[in-house]
Design an enzyme around this catalytic site. Structure first.
Site, PDB file in Angstrom:
ATOM      1  N   ARG A  56       0.684  -1.448  -0.041  1.00 21.81           N
ATOM      2  CA  ARG A  56       0.021   0.070  -0.071  1.00 21.81           C
ATOM      3  C   ARG A  56       0.784   1.291   0.040  1.00 21.81           C
ATOM      4  O   ARG A  56       0.149   2.351   0.224  1.00 21.81           O
ATOM      5  CB  ARG A  56      -1.179   0.125   1.116  1.00 21.81           C
ATOM      6  CG  ARG A  56      -2.025  -1.202   1.196  1.00 21.81           C
ATOM      7  CD  ARG A  56      -3.301  -0.782   1.925  1.00 21.81           C
ATOM      8  NE  ARG A  56      -2.903  -0.676   3.274  1.00 21.81           N
ATOM      9  CZ  ARG A  56      -3.835  -0.381   4.209  1.00 21.81           C
ATOM     10  NH1 ARG A  56      -5.052  -0.423   3.906  1.00 21.81           N
ATOM     11  NH2 ARG A  56      -3.636  -0.070   5.390  1.00 21.81           N
ATOM     12  N   ASP A  57       2.097   1.186   0.047  1.00 23.31           N
ATOM     13  CA  ASP A  57       2.926   2.433  -0.191  1.00 23.31           C
ATOM     14  C   ASP A  57       4.256   2.271  -0.978  1.00 23.31           C
ATOM     15  O   ASP A  57       5.196   2.658  -0.630  1.00 23.31           O
ATOM     16  CB  ASP A  57       3.407   3.081   1.437  1.00 23.31           C
ATOM     17  CG  ASP A  57       3.874   4.275   1.415  1.00 23.31           C
ATOM     18  OD1 ASP A  57       3.516   5.365   0.511  1.00 23.31           O
ATOM     19  OD2 ASP A  57       4.582   4.688   1.976  1.00 23.31           O
TER      20      ASP A  57
END
Length: 112
Positions: A56-57
């Site tokens: 997610r990053d």
């Protein structure tokens, strides 16, 4: 375990782009270097997904070109925003992302 500090972000900031990437990875051909880098990054993502984890990053600062016994390997670092899909309830309205690299649709406010 210390594996170095060379990130894709540092390589991009050098201003030499894929030429610098090829040098770090030890390739003469920029095409081969890019292919090896892409394969390494996709392999890292697939390894996380196989465990039911979503990073997610993913951004240049979280992609490490690590010096290992097998040579340079692409690794994902900074797992602070991971989502464990097997054991964690995810809220539909939750958005964890870096504004510089977030998808445009993440900026749209949902109404109703």
């Amino acid at each position: 375990e210390y594996e170095g500090t060379v990130t894709l972000e540092a390589i991009m900031q050098s201003g030499e782009g894929v030429v610098a990437l090829a040098e770090v990875l030890g390739y003469e051909s920029t095409a081969e270097a890019f292919e090896a880098f892409a394969a390494g990054l996709l392999g890292a993502i697939m390894s996380l997904h196989a465990e039911g984890v979503v990073h997610r990053d993913i951004k240049p600062g979280n992609i490490l070109l690590a010096q290992t016994d097998n040579g340079i390997e692409v690794k994902l670092i900074d797992l602070g925003a991971v989502a464990d899909l097997n054991n964690q309830y995810l809220r539909e309205d939750e958005a964890i992302f870096d504004p510089l690299y977030g998808a445009p649709e993440q900026y749209i406010e949902k109404k109703g």
